[in-house]
Enzyme design. Structure first.
Site, PDB file in Angstrom:
ATOM      1  NE  ARG A  21       7.340  26.708  35.438  1.00 35.49           N
ATOM      2  CZ  ARG A  21       6.654  27.475  34.570  1.00 35.49           C
ATOM      3  NH1 ARG A  21       5.964  26.904  33.606  1.00 35.49           N
ATOM      4  NH2 ARG A  21       6.678  28.776  34.668  1.00 35.49           N
ATOM      5  CG  ASN A 237       8.869  29.757  32.157  1.00 37.41           C
ATOM      6  OD1 ASN A 237       9.378  30.606  32.877  1.00 37.41           O
ATOM      7  ND2 ASN A 237       7.908  30.035  31.300  1.00 37.41           N
ATOM      8  CE1 TYR A 363      44.742  24.684  32.872  1.00 36.46           C
ATOM      9  CE2 TYR A 363      44.220  22.340  32.955  1.00 36.46           C
ATOM     10  CZ  TYR A 363      44.214  23.596  33.550  1.00 36.46           C
ATOM     11  OH  TYR A 363      43.684  23.760  34.800  1.00 36.46           O
TER      12      TYR A 363
HETATM   13  C1  UD1 Z   1       4.786  37.715  33.696  1.00 36.27           C
HETATM   14  C2  UD1 Z   1       3.601  38.662  33.597  1.00 36.27           C
HETATM   15  C3  UD1 Z   1       2.607  38.119  32.573  1.00 36.27           C
HETATM   16  C4  UD1 Z   1       3.307  37.974  31.232  1.00 36.27           C
HETATM   17  C5  UD1 Z   1       4.563  37.108  31.363  1.00 36.27           C
HETATM   18  C6  UD1 Z   1       5.372  37.169  30.076  1.00 36.27           C
HETATM   19  C7  UD1 Z   1       3.322  39.597  35.839  1.00 36.27           C
HETATM   20  C8  UD1 Z   1       2.509  39.595  37.083  1.00 36.27           C
HETATM   21  N1  UD1 Z   1       2.935  38.756  34.896  1.00 36.27           N
HETATM   22  O1  UD1 Z   1       4.285  36.465  34.179  1.00 36.27           O
HETATM   23  O2  UD1 Z   1       1.514  39.009  32.433  1.00 36.27           O
HETATM   24  O3  UD1 Z   1       2.427  37.413  30.283  1.00 36.27           O
HETATM   25  O4  UD1 Z   1       5.410  37.604  32.423  1.00 36.27           O
HETATM   26  O5  UD1 Z   1       6.458  36.284  30.127  1.00 36.27           O
HETATM   27  O6  UD1 Z   1       4.247  40.377  35.726  1.00 36.27           O
HETATM   28  N2  UD1 Z   1      10.876  38.228  38.831  1.00 36.27           N
HETATM   29  C9  UD1 Z   1      11.621  38.950  39.739  1.00 36.27           C
HETATM   30  N3  UD1 Z   1      11.143  39.110  41.008  1.00 36.27           N
HETATM   31  C10 UD1 Z   1       9.948  38.600  41.420  1.00 36.27           C
HETATM   32  C11 UD1 Z   1       9.192  37.868  40.467  1.00 36.27           C
HETATM   33  C12 UD1 Z   1       9.687  37.697  39.194  1.00 36.27           C
HETATM   34  O7  UD1 Z   1      12.706  39.427  39.410  1.00 36.27           O
HETATM   35  O8  UD1 Z   1       9.596  38.807  42.572  1.00 36.27           O
HETATM   36  C13 UD1 Z   1      11.388  38.067  37.463  1.00 36.27           C
HETATM   37  C14 UD1 Z   1      11.593  36.624  37.085  1.00 36.27           C
HETATM   38  O9  UD1 Z   1      12.896  36.221  37.403  1.00 36.27           O
HETATM   39  C15 UD1 Z   1      11.354  36.665  35.585  1.00 36.27           C
HETATM   40  C16 UD1 Z   1      10.368  37.806  35.392  1.00 36.27           C
HETATM   41  O10 UD1 Z   1      10.425  38.576  36.573  1.00 36.27           O
HETATM   42  O11 UD1 Z   1      12.537  36.975  34.870  1.00 36.27           O
HETATM   43  C17 UD1 Z   1       8.935  37.323  35.148  1.00 36.27           C
HETATM   44  O12 UD1 Z   1       8.506  36.610  36.261  1.00 36.27           O
HETATM   45  P1  UD1 Z   1       7.628  35.301  36.144  1.00 36.27           P
HETATM   46  O13 UD1 Z   1       7.342  34.806  37.480  1.00 36.27           O
HETATM   47  O14 UD1 Z   1       8.252  34.382  35.156  1.00 36.27           O
HETATM   48  O15 UD1 Z   1       6.283  35.951  35.538  1.00 36.27           O
HETATM   49  P2  UD1 Z   1       5.198  35.221  34.670  1.00 36.27           P
HETATM   50  O16 UD1 Z   1       4.341  34.386  35.537  1.00 36.27           O
HETATM   51  O17 UD1 Z   1       5.838  34.570  33.506  1.00 36.27           O
HETATM   52 CA    CA Z   2       7.956  33.773  32.912  1.00 30.33          CA
END
Ligand code: UD1
Ligand code: CA
Length: 440
Positions: A21, A237, A363
């Site tokens: 996003r 996001n 520079y």
């Molecule tokens: C996650 C939580 C949710 C919480 C929210 C808070 C889970 C399943 N859900 O959801 O309960 O309320 O955060 O902000 O954990 N990332 C990785 N590898 C992956 C997937 C994600 O490194 O395979 C990282 C993303 O870059 C990010 C973080 O993990 O920094 C959170 O991932 P995101 O997909 O944003 O989770 P949410 O849907 O926000």
């Molecule tokens: Ca998130």
């Protein structure tokens, strides 16, 4: 007295996601607020707690760029590759081989929540430690809990699971207590959960949040730590979220400065990075932008319309006026840079007066080398002068208006490169006569 924890602490920061996003080629965690990437804010908050001696950053999308930033800035951090990105549970499981024999606490944070403070992380770890918990989840109460995982409790109010919005039943969606995405884990006991995570959910992902259900089923001590200040867990996001985070962080920074005695004329048009310190009775006039790390003294007057770009060390009673840009420069007490100037990679002594439109040409675009300009105590430059670095203007020397300075100027000397002034009498009169003759 320093609080003593029962166990050692390491951190895992999740930063592998794409951040779709953001609609950007840059990975989400490298988007900046006041010239510092989001990941930097999280890392700095973690690093302020000196008992956290090792950090693991989970990288994936544009991993090289994230890794480059981490390597350059954090020597106690190690990047671990997660490819493909199969969810937050999969992400944390990548650290398992690196923490095989670790018998301590692991705190898990997300790289996209830059507003989290070290005080909150510290209180959170101490809460976990005091409660002899096996797993603690940071939660918060949101009036509009949309998109967050919900904290589910049984009828005795016992915390038993986290359910993602996409998997939630209507009565679960009504819950206002949400998962902040920050966890403290007794690694030795709870890390075995990563062998048994399933991806049979709405997103087909391995959810880190499922370790709660696992720990409850094993009768472990699972706690939630409810945060009062919701702003701290604000996750980025989109570009709109980024702008909102700038606003929140800036407001906090301005309030702190005002509490320390700085006078700020207009809170809406003033931006000052939290890593800038300013002395009491300094007045900041409207439309000032100060980014990066800077130290500004007492009783200065800055603005309106000034830009301080990072690495400025400014003394007391200094005047930085309108349309002046300062970068990586030291400016001593009682010096004025009042109008339309660029001061970069420079050292200005005290009681220096910089004339309007003075430029330090620091520079060389061909060699790509930046050089220093030194202007010593009591010296002055005339309007529209250019100081071609490297160059020194010594004590009490004077640079004449309109001069281009390419050699050092001795103390008490005048440097002038102006062509001699010629006055041609009646030149205009003759032009007019010629022209009117032509028309006839
Ligand atoms: C996650 C939580 C949710 C919480 C929210 C808070 C889970 C399943 N859900 O959801 O309960 O309320 O955060 O902000 O954990 N990332 C990785 N590898 C992956 C997937 C994600 O490194 O395979 C990282 C993303 O870059 C990010 C973080 O993990 O920094 C959170 O991932 P995101 O997909 O944003 O989770 P949410 O849907 O926000
Ligand atoms: Ca998130």
């Amino acid at each position: 007295m320093e609080f003593m924890l029962n166990k050692k602490v390491k951190s895992i920061v999740l930063a592998a996601g794409k951040g779709t996003r953001m609609k950007s080629e840059l990975p989400k965690v490298l988007h900046s607020i006041f010239d510092k990437p989001l990941l930097g804010y999280v890392m700095d908050s973690v690093n302020k707690l000196d008992y956290i001696d090792e950090n693991f950053i989970i990288v994936g999308h544009e991993a090289e760029k994230v890794e480059e930033f981490v390597k350059k800035n954090y020597e106690n951090a190690k990047c671990i590759m997660q490819c493909p990105q199969l969810g937050t549970g999969d992400a944390v499981s990548k650290a398992v081989p690196f923490l095989k024999d670790f018998d301590g606490y692991v705190i898990v944070l997300c790289g996209d929540t830059p507003l989290i403070t070290s005080e909150t992380i510290k209180n959170f770890i101490e809460f976990h430690d005091n409660n002899h918990a096996d797993l603690t989840v940071m939660s918060a109460i949101f009036e509009n809990p949309k998109n967050y995982g919900r904290i589910i409790r049984d009828k005795n109010n016992k915390f038993i699971a986290i359910v993602e919005e996409k998997d939630a039943l209507p009565q679960q969606k009504a819950v206002k207590e949400i998962n902040a995405g920050i966890y403290c884990i007794n690694w030795k006991i709870v890390s075995t959960a990563f062998n048994s995570l399933q991806n049979n959910n709405a997103q087909g992902e391995y959810y880190l949040t499922d370790i709660v259900k696992w720990a409850v089923s094993k009768n472990l001590n699972v706690q939630s730590y409810i945060l009062d200040n919701n702003e701290e867990i604000f996750g980025i996001n989109s570009k709109a979220d980024l702008a909102e985070a700038v606003k929140i962080l800036n407001k906090k920074s301005l309030i702190k400065l005002m509490n320390e005695g700085v006078q700020i004329t207009d809170l809406n048009s003033t931006f000052i990075s939290p890593e800038t310190t300013i002395g009491a009775d300094t007045v900041i006039l409207p439309n000032v932008y100060i980014t990066g790390k800077n130290i500004i003294g007492k009783n200065c007057k800055i603005g309106p319309f000034s830009h301080i770009r990072n690495g400025a060390v400014i003394g007391n009673n200094v005047r930085i006026g309108n349309f002046v840009e300062i970068k990586k420069s030291v400016i001593k007490d009682n010096t004025n840079v009042s109008h339309l100037s660029y001061i970069g990679d420079s050292e200005l002594g005290s009681h220096v007066n910089i004339g309007a439109g003075t430029i330090t040409a620091n520079y060389n675009p061909i060699s790509k080398i930046k050089s220093k300009t030194i202007i010593k105590d009591g010296a002055n430059t005339g309007s529209n002068s250019v100081l071609v670095a490297p160059v020194t203007v010594n004590e009490m020397a004077s640079v004449a208006a309109g001069s281009v300075i390419t050699k050092d100027v001795e103390s008490y000397s005048l440097a002038v490169t102006r062509p001699p002034l010629r006055i041609i009498q009646d030149w205009v009169k003759r032009k007019i006569e010629q022209l009117s003759g032509g028309i006839k």
